[in-house]
Write a protein that holds these residues in place. Structure first.
Motif, PDB file in Angstrom:
ATOM      1  N   ARG A  90       4.642  -1.347   7.466  1.00  0.00           N
ATOM      2  CA  ARG A  90       4.043  -0.205   6.767  1.00  0.00           C
ATOM      3  C   ARG A  90       3.909   1.018   7.672  1.00  0.00           C
ATOM      4  N   GLN A  91       4.288   0.889   8.949  1.00  0.00           N
ATOM      5  CA  GLN A  91       4.065   1.922   9.946  1.00  0.00           C
ATOM      6  C   GLN A  91       2.591   2.324  10.008  1.00  0.00           C
ATOM      7  N   ALA A  92       1.728   1.319   9.898  1.00  0.00           N
ATOM      8  CA  ALA A  92       0.292   1.557  10.042  1.00  0.00           C
ATOM      9  C   ALA A  92      -0.011   1.888  11.496  1.00  0.00           C
ATOM     10  N   ILE A  93      -0.813   2.915  11.735  1.00  0.00           N
ATOM     11  CA  ILE A  93      -1.162   3.310  13.097  1.00  0.00           C
ATOM     12  C   ILE A  93      -2.316   2.469  13.618  1.00  0.00           C
ATOM     13  N   THR A  94      -3.299   2.170  12.757  1.00  0.00           N
ATOM     14  CA  THR A  94      -4.471   1.393  13.149  1.00  0.00           C
ATOM     15  C   THR A  94      -4.766   0.348  12.076  1.00  0.00           C
ATOM     16  N   ALA A  95      -5.773  -0.487  12.354  1.00  0.00           N
ATOM     17  CA  ALA A  95      -6.190  -1.493  11.379  1.00  0.00           C
ATOM     18  C   ALA A  95      -6.642  -0.855  10.076  1.00  0.00           C
ATOM     19  N   GLU A  96      -7.282   0.303  10.174  1.00  0.00           N
ATOM     20  CA  GLU A  96      -7.778   0.992   8.977  1.00  0.00           C
ATOM     21  C   GLU A  96      -6.661   1.259   7.978  1.00  0.00           C
ATOM     22  N   ASP A  97      -5.470   1.599   8.486  1.00  0.00           N
ATOM     23  CA  ASP A  97      -4.359   1.938   7.599  1.00  0.00           C
ATOM     24  C   ASP A  97      -3.889   0.760   6.758  1.00  0.00           C
ATOM     25  N   GLY A  98      -4.229  -0.471   7.175  1.00  0.00           N
ATOM     26  CA  GLY A  98      -3.745  -1.630   6.443  1.00  0.00           C
ATOM     27  C   GLY A  98      -4.755  -2.287   5.531  1.00  0.00           C
ATOM     28  N   LEU A  99      -5.994  -1.772   5.470  1.00  0.00           N
ATOM     29  CA  LEU A  99      -7.039  -2.478   4.731  1.00  0.00           C
ATOM     30  C   LEU A  99      -6.779  -2.549   3.232  1.00  0.00           C
ATOM     31  N   ARG A 100      -6.097  -1.542   2.687  1.00  0.00           N
ATOM     32  CA  ARG A 100      -5.851  -1.570   1.237  1.00  0.00           C
ATOM     33  C   ARG A 100      -4.835  -2.650   0.850  1.00  0.00           C
ATOM     34  N   LEU A 101      -4.268  -3.346   1.835  1.00  0.00           N
ATOM     35  CA  LEU A 101      -3.351  -4.440   1.537  1.00  0.00           C
ATOM     36  C   LEU A 101      -4.098  -5.697   1.106  1.00  0.00           C
ATOM     37  N   ALA A 102      -5.431  -5.655   1.110  1.00  0.00           N
ATOM     38  CA  ALA A 102      -6.248  -6.761   0.617  1.00  0.00           C
ATOM     39  C   ALA A 102      -6.952  -6.341  -0.663  1.00  0.00           C
ATOM     40  N   SER A 103      -7.084  -7.269  -1.597  1.00  0.00           N
ATOM     41  CA  SER A 103      -7.742  -6.972  -2.868  1.00  0.00           C
ATOM     42  C   SER A 103      -9.223  -6.716  -2.653  1.00  0.00           C
ATOM     43  N   VAL A 129     -10.858  -4.132  -1.750  1.00  0.00           N
ATOM     44  CA  VAL A 129     -11.258  -3.261  -0.652  1.00  0.00           C
ATOM     45  C   VAL A 129     -10.988  -1.806  -1.021  1.00  0.00           C
ATOM     46  N   THR A 130     -12.018  -0.973  -0.913  1.00  0.00           N
ATOM     47  CA  THR A 130     -11.875   0.477  -1.008  1.00  0.00           C
ATOM     48  C   THR A 130     -12.460   1.074   0.264  1.00  0.00           C
ATOM     49  N   LEU A 131     -12.190   2.359   0.506  1.00  0.00           N
ATOM     50  CA  LEU A 131     -12.573   2.985   1.764  1.00  0.00           C
ATOM     51  C   LEU A 131     -13.412   4.229   1.500  1.00  0.00           C
ATOM     52  N   ASP A 132     -14.576   4.291   2.143  1.00  0.00           N
ATOM     53  CA  ASP A 132     -15.426   5.478   2.104  1.00  0.00           C
ATOM     54  C   ASP A 132     -15.142   6.278   3.371  1.00  0.00           C
ATOM     55  N   GLN A 133     -14.462   7.416   3.225  1.00  0.00           N
ATOM     56  CA  GLN A 133     -14.004   8.211   4.367  1.00  0.00           C
ATOM     57  C   GLN A 133     -14.839   9.466   4.582  1.00  0.00           C
ATOM     58  N   ARG A 134     -16.063   9.496   4.020  1.00  0.00           N
ATOM     59  CA  ARG A 134     -16.832  10.739   4.053  1.00  0.00           C
ATOM     60  C   ARG A 134     -17.691  10.878   5.298  1.00  0.00           C
ATOM     61  N   GLY A 135     -17.951   9.810   6.003  1.00  0.00           N
ATOM     62  CA  GLY A 135     -18.876   9.871   7.123  1.00  0.00           C
ATOM     63  C   GLY A 135     -18.186  10.014   8.458  1.00  0.00           C
ATOM     64  N   LEU A 136     -18.951   9.686   9.530  1.00  0.00           N
ATOM     65  CA  LEU A 136     -18.415   9.769  10.881  1.00  0.00           C
ATOM     66  C   LEU A 136     -17.211   8.869  11.048  1.00  0.00           C
ATOM     67  N   THR A 137     -17.294   7.661  10.533  1.00  0.00           N
ATOM     68  CA  THR A 137     -16.183   6.728  10.585  1.00  0.00           C
ATOM     69  C   THR A 137     -15.917   6.194   9.184  1.00  0.00           C
ATOM     70  N   THR A 138     -14.723   5.693   8.980  1.00  0.00           N
ATOM     71  CA  THR A 138     -14.390   5.089   7.697  1.00  0.00           C
ATOM     72  C   THR A 138     -15.171   3.790   7.523  1.00  0.00           C
ATOM     73  N   SER A 166     -17.418  -0.014  13.494  1.00  0.00           N
ATOM     74  CA  SER A 166     -16.200   0.419  12.816  1.00  0.00           C
ATOM     75  C   SER A 166     -15.121   0.848  13.793  1.00  0.00           C
ATOM     76  N   ALA A 167     -15.461   0.946  15.092  1.00  0.00           N
ATOM     77  CA  ALA A 167     -14.448   1.299  16.082  1.00  0.00           C
ATOM     78  C   ALA A 167     -13.316   0.292  16.096  1.00  0.00           C
ATOM     79  N   GLY A 168     -13.584  -0.948  15.677  1.00  0.00           N
ATOM     80  CA  GLY A 168     -12.517  -1.942  15.591  1.00  0.00           C
ATOM     81  C   GLY A 168     -11.404  -1.530  14.660  1.00  0.00           C
ATOM     82  N   LEU A 169     -11.739  -0.713  13.653  1.00  0.00           N
ATOM     83  CA  LEU A 169     -10.705  -0.237  12.728  1.00  0.00           C
ATOM     84  C   LEU A 169      -9.760   0.748  13.389  1.00  0.00           C
ATOM     85  N   ARG A 170     -10.152   1.320  14.545  1.00  0.00           N
ATOM     86  CA  ARG A 170      -9.335   2.314  15.218  1.00  0.00           C
ATOM     87  C   ARG A 170      -8.506   1.719  16.352  1.00  0.00           C
ATOM     88  N   ILE A 171      -8.485   0.398  16.514  1.00  0.00           N
ATOM     89  CA  ILE A 171      -7.586  -0.222  17.487  1.00  0.00           C
ATOM     90  C   ILE A 171      -6.155  -0.004  17.017  1.00  0.00           C
TER      91      ILE A 171
END
Length: 752
Positions: free
Chosen positions: A149-162, A164-173, A198-203
């Motif tokens: 998927r050319q995902a850069i971080t773990a966050e980019d792949g989370l929607r591949l699981a049922s 799961v939605t992402l709240d991107q409004r704060g300091l971190t997703t 949530s820093a784990g999502l940015r690995i």
């Protein structure tokens, strides 16, 4: 010469049943291919057999309760085949020793080359249990899938699981699972602060082995949490085999990534290996016209494996500076864009983390194993941005202000467990007894200044600088948990039950410490219809502290009390190359607080309840097709919540779906060409009656072409192929995030 390779899970780092786990086997003698595959199916691991090499050899019958390693040795007795241990808990079967152990260099690790799924994960139960034997919904996003998927971080792949939605409004997703905020763990350890955990999502992807999404209120794995589930990001571990991987990526907005991953034996001592991962990311600008992003990551680690000891220790430095996201105004007729930037180009959010960790596994006997893992982390999170609160959506009239926040955190986490494997008659047991502890101390300042009112069409936005004379808020929190878990198997029946005692202590500034304690029972049952199909059900409980919220009467808010019920089906198909999960659930949380105009909070007198159906398919669904697809149907029950409160509950779309499929067009002479594509979409959602808005449904399409030649992989990916206007999963305070239009990314991956 290697004859048959590997009894192992799809991901080498996340071992399937450990070498000492007791499993009951009943396999008749026969051709080695059939016997070894049957052993793998019973143990919940994958087995790749080279029929040309194994020929017509026959293996012995295997009957009784024993470990996986003992079963393999019993089957191979008299066959002329030899078993030896590979990295971690992988086994290599060969027709003879070549004298230097080089056979490991050609081992195929559980079809990981086809690996859009894994058959085992220790994240769900803190034990190495096959996913098909776990009475709980677990989705694993493998490194192979992230790279396709050319995902850069773990966050980019989370929607591949049922679910799961992402709240991107704060300091971190913030990942949201089944309608509830979900904690993020790294290597099975959870933090007690949302911005740092949530820093784990940015690995970066090159440092990730897999991402596990575990559904349900499982207090054993994450302690205090909401009922939706948890995300666990698993790092790559050092390995003895020498491998170097490099990634070069360039894309829209000048986005660029240069990453390297080097691992192998040190040559200094037997069993001593290393891993060094580094990544530099950046872009000229971001979508929406804000300044670009910068990210730096480095993670050296050392591994030692000898006899009964398996130890990894490492360091991680992760610096992220991200621009804010562009915004639209949510109105009754749909999102409205102002035609100008809301904010200043220099608005940013940054997170810097430094982390030391270790992970040790000690086999004390054939039936007893001890595992221990800990991490110490320091971090600094900053926000400097112009923010808006919409007063009149129709007139685009808003309150605007500048915000500068600065938080520093020190955090320690540890988990220590004893694993006991034994059999009583026809029943095999796996008992887990242990505890976990998290400590966090934060110092934070958050100031809002230059408050103004006006039209978003003409309102000026200036750069945001640090505020002066802002008082710090200091918070100390301690979380302690003790747990006991029993897994029992009798024939086709698998039972799991646990009890845990969780305690959270929180103190803010000079306030008295608040203490919340709960006993939390969990139970699950699974029945294996066949070795490839299971039915399951579970009941789980959890709680989470709200001690930092003060109610209108001056008292501290009570903790959230949560529970979940789930039933489902799990199934291998296509010769165990693909996996299907169907699940139905009900998740409920009581005592959820919501904010009042005076800055204090009130407790929701009813329950926040979500119900839904999920479906996930991952793996090689045909000889030439790899797929990852999911669908979720969700309803939110607000029958006991007043209209004034419903706006503080998450507005979930009823339907969400994602599909990603790659097809191998040809493969010959060390070359392979694959093409693929997918769709990500959701239905619309609405705002509360006192602040109505409508968000339309949407779907985006992606496409990719992947060419492999030798050790090189070229990947060209187009996201949002139709260049549609897309919006975020959540709208609140009158605004919603605008997602990027069409983007292009080109990458080269070299592995040698």
């Amino acid at each position: 010469m290697l004859a048959t390779a590997v009894a192992s899970p799809a991901i080498a780092q996340e071992a399937a049943p450990g070498p000492s786990r007791v499993i009951r086997f009943d396999m008749a003698a026969g051709p080695c291919r059939d016997v070894l595959v049957a052993i793998g199916a019973r143990a919940g691991v994958q087995v790749d057999v080279s029929e040309r090499a194994i020929g017509t050899r026959n293996c012995a019958a295997v009957q009784g309760a024993m470990s996986l390693e003992a079963a393999l040795r019993a089957a191979l007795g008299g066959s002329g085949l030899v078993l030896r241990r590979g990295d971690r808990a992988n086994f290599i079967v060969s027709a003879g020793d070549d004298g230097d152990g080089a056979g490991a260099e050609v081992v195929v690790i559980g079809r990981s080359a086809d690996g859009y799924f894994a058959v085992a994960s220790s994240s769900a139960t803190r034990t190495d249990t096959a996913i098909i034997d776990t009475p709980q919904s677990v989705q694993t996003i493998t490194n192979e899938l992230l790279k396709s998927r050319q995902a850069i971080t773990a966050e980019d792949g989370l929607r591949l699981a049922s679910g799961v939605t992402l709240d991107q409004r704060g300091l971190t997703t913030v990942p949201v699972i089944r309608g509830f905020e979900a904690p993020v763990m790294t290597d099975g350890l959870v933090g007690n602060n949302s911005s740092t955990s949530s820093a784990g999502l940015r690995i970066p992807t090159i440092g990730i082995e897999q991402v596990n999404v575990i559904k349900g209120a499982d207090s054993i794995i994450a302690g205090a949490m909401r009922p939706g589930g948890v995300v666990d990001v698993t790092r790559k571990r050092p390995q003895a085999r020498r491998v170097t991987e490099m990634l070069f990526r360039y894309g829209s907005f000048g986005d660029h990534v240069v990453s390297v991953d080097m691992t192998g034996g040190t040559g200094l001592a037997d069993g001593l290996s290393y891993r060094l991962i580094g990544s530099i990311e950046g872009s000229r600008e971001s979508f929406g016209g804000y300044d670009g992003r910068d990210a730096y990551y480095v993670s050296p680690s050392i591994g030692y494996r000898s006899g009964s000891l398996d130890l990894v220790a490492g360091f991680e430095q992760n610096d992220q500076r991200q621009p804010v996201l562009p915004l639209a105004i949510s109105t009754e007729t749909g999102p409205v864009e102002t035609g100008r930037m809301i904010g200043h180009p220099t608005d940013f959010r940054s997170l810097r983390t430094s982390l030391l960790y270790y992970d040790a596994d000690i086999t004390l006997s054939n039936a007893i194993r001890f595992s221990s893992k800990s991490q110490y982390q320091t971090s600094r999170a900053r926000v400097a941005q112009n923010e808006v609160s919409i007063l009149s959506p129709a007139a685009l009239f808003a309150l605007t202000y500048q915000r500068y926040s600065d938080e520093r955190l020190r955090q320690f986490s540890t988990a220590n467990d004893f694993h006991f494997d034994f059999a009583t008659g026809a029943v095999t047991h796996r008992v887990l007894a242990g505890g976990s502890y998290q400590y966090g101390r934060s110092q934070a300042s958050d100031s809002q200044f230059n408050i103004d009112f006006g039209s978003l069409l003409t309102m000026p936005f200036e750069p945001v600088g640090p505020a002066e004379d802002v008082a710090d808020m200091r918070t100390v929190s301690n979380s302690t948990q003790f747990y006991l878990q029993e897994q029992a198997s009798f024939g086709a029946m698998h039972l799991i039950a646990s009890i845990s005692r969780a305690e959270v202590r929180t103190r803010r500034d000079q306030d008295a410490a608040n203490r919340d304690v709960r006993w939390l029972p969990n139970a699950g049952v699974l029945f294996k219809l066949t070795d490839s199909m299971s039915l399951y059900g579970n009941y789980m409980t959890s709680f989470s502290s709200q001690a930092l919220f003060q109610l209108e009467n001056g008292e501290v808010a009570p903790p959230v009390s949560s529970n979940q019920q789930e039933v489902g089906l799990k199934m291998f198909f296509n010769d165990q190359r693909a996996f299907l999960t169907l699940a139905g659930y009900r998740a409920a949380a009581r005592n959820v607080v919501f904010s009042l105009p005076n800055g204090r909070f009130a407790v929701n007198p009813g329950s926040t309840v979500t119900k839904g159906i999920e479906a996930d398919v991952n793996g090689r669904i045909a000889s030439f097709l790899n797929a990852s697809a999911n669908y979720t149907y969700t309803t939110v029950d607000r029958s006991s919540v007043s209209l004034e409160q419903e706006g503080y509950l998450f507005s979930l779309p009823k339907h969400t779906y994602n599909a990603w499929i790659t097809a191998d067009l040809f493969q010959r002479s060390g070359q392979k060409l694959s093409i693929g594509g997918g769709a990500t979409g959701r239905s619309g959602y609405s705002g509360p009656s006192y602040r109505p808005f409508e968000m339309p449904g949407q779907v985006s399409f992606d496409a990719t072409a992947i060419y492999n030649v030798g050790n090189l992989t070229f990947n060209a990916t187009i996201r949002n192929l139709a260049d549609r206007r897309l919006y975020g999963d959540y709208a609140q305070s009158g605004v919603v995030v605008i997602q990027p239009g069409r983007t292009v990314a080109l990458s080269l991956n070299a592995k040698f």
